[in-house]
Scaffold this motif. Structure first.
Motif, PDB file in Angstrom:
ATOM      1  N   VAL A  64       0.816  -1.221   0.000  1.00 17.84           N
ATOM      2  CA  VAL A  64       0.000   0.000   0.000  1.00 17.84           C
ATOM      3  C   VAL A  64       0.846   1.267   0.000  1.00 17.84           C
ATOM      4  N   LYS A  65       2.137   1.119   0.075  1.00 18.44           N
ATOM      5  CA  LYS A  65       3.029   2.280   0.133  1.00 18.44           C
ATOM      6  C   LYS A  65       2.830   3.150  -1.097  1.00 18.44           C
ATOM      7  N   GLY A  66       2.629   4.433  -0.858  1.00 22.28           N
ATOM      8  CA  GLY A  66       2.408   5.365  -1.950  1.00 22.28           C
ATOM      9  C   GLY A  66       0.951   5.480  -2.375  1.00 22.28           C
ATOM     10  N   ARG A  67       0.113   4.597  -1.867  1.00 20.59           N
ATOM     11  CA  ARG A  67      -1.297   4.610  -2.232  1.00 20.59           C
ATOM     12  C   ARG A  67      -2.181   4.966  -1.038  1.00 20.59           C
ATOM     13  N   PHE A  68      -1.765   4.514   0.168  1.00 24.43           N
ATOM     14  CA  PHE A  68      -2.516   4.786   1.395  1.00 24.43           C
ATOM     15  C   PHE A  68      -1.721   5.750   2.273  1.00 24.43           C
ATOM     16  N   THR A  69      -2.437   6.548   3.060  1.00 27.92           N
ATOM     17  CA  THR A  69      -1.802   7.441   4.022  1.00 27.92           C
ATOM     18  C   THR A  69      -2.507   7.325   5.361  1.00 27.92           C
ATOM     19  N   ILE A  70      -1.743   7.056   6.403  1.00 30.83           N
ATOM     20  CA  ILE A  70      -2.291   7.010   7.753  1.00 30.83           C
ATOM     21  C   ILE A  70      -1.975   8.324   8.444  1.00 30.83           C
ATOM     22  N   SER A  71      -2.929   8.815   9.211  1.00 32.96           N
ATOM     23  CA  SER A  71      -2.732  10.052   9.965  1.00 32.96           C
ATOM     24  C   SER A  71      -3.601   9.986  11.213  1.00 32.96           C
ATOM     25  N   ARG A  72      -3.396  10.924  12.097  1.00 31.43           N
ATOM     26  CA  ARG A  72      -4.191  10.937  13.323  1.00 31.43           C
ATOM     27  C   ARG A  72      -4.418  12.365  13.791  1.00 31.43           C
ATOM     28  N   ASP A  73      -5.498  12.539  14.530  1.00 30.02           N
ATOM     29  CA  ASP A  73      -5.817  13.802  15.166  1.00 30.02           C
ATOM     30  C   ASP A  73      -6.057  13.482  16.634  1.00 30.02           C
ATOM     31  N   ASN A  74      -5.066  13.732  17.450  1.00 34.95           N
ATOM     32  CA  ASN A  74      -5.174  13.358  18.857  1.00 34.95           C
ATOM     33  C   ASN A  74      -6.225  14.182  19.604  1.00 34.95           C
ATOM     34  N   ALA A  75      -6.499  15.377  19.130  1.00 37.88           N
ATOM     35  CA  ALA A  75      -7.541  16.183  19.759  1.00 37.88           C
ATOM     36  C   ALA A  75      -8.923  15.574  19.555  1.00 37.88           C
ATOM     37  N   LYS A  76      -9.047  14.775  18.499  1.00 31.66           N
ATOM     38  CA  LYS A  76     -10.329  14.130  18.194  1.00 31.66           C
ATOM     39  C   LYS A  76     -10.319  12.635  18.488  1.00 31.66           C
ATOM     40  N   ASN A  77      -9.204  12.142  19.052  1.00 30.02           N
ATOM     41  CA  ASN A  77      -9.090  10.705  19.349  1.00 30.02           C
ATOM     42  C   ASN A  77      -9.362   9.851  18.121  1.00 30.02           C
ATOM     43  N   THR A  78      -8.860  10.287  16.980  1.00 32.23           N
ATOM     44  CA  THR A  78      -9.200   9.625  15.725  1.00 32.23           C
ATOM     45  C   THR A  78      -7.956   9.371  14.886  1.00 32.23           C
TER      46      THR A  78
END
Length: 119
Positions: A64-78
């Protein structure tokens, strides 16, 4: 105890770019390494991507490298999984998981969200 709830799955046309979300309960979300896994029909669950608690470090499966991106928003617990240019072979149940550290086992799992990619 951490409870994880995924959302954002569904029927997607090939080439589509959906974003999955996983929202966690509790007030210690930023301390957890978060990951996405998937399980396709007839296959074992496989690792997709993970992200450190502060969001700085990420790791992806080669598939999935280059096709998927993981990220997070700790203020939203998401935590999010942006998936681009999907192919039918990406049809799977996608799960999010939480680990106490980068190298620990995943103690908490969501119920999964189905992503079906139509050709």
């Amino acid at each position: 105890q951490v409870q994880l709830v995924e959302s954002g799955g569904g029927l997607v046309q090939a080439g589509g770019s959906p974003r999955l979300s996983c929202t966690a309960s509790g007030d210690t979300f930023s301390t957890y390494t978060m990951a996405w896994f998937r399980q396709s029909p007839g296959k074992e669950r496989e690792f997709v991507a993970k992200i450190s608690g502060n969001g700085i470090i990420t790791l992806y499966a080669d598939s999935v490298k280059g096709r998927f991106t993981i990220s997070r928003d700790n203020a939203k617990n998401t935590v999010y999984l942006q998936m681009n240019s999907l192919k039918p072979e990406y049809t799977a149940v996608y799960y999010c998981a939480a680990s106490a550290s980068w190298s620990s086992l995943y103690n908490y799992w969501g119920q999964g969200t189905q992503v079906t990619v139509s050709s």
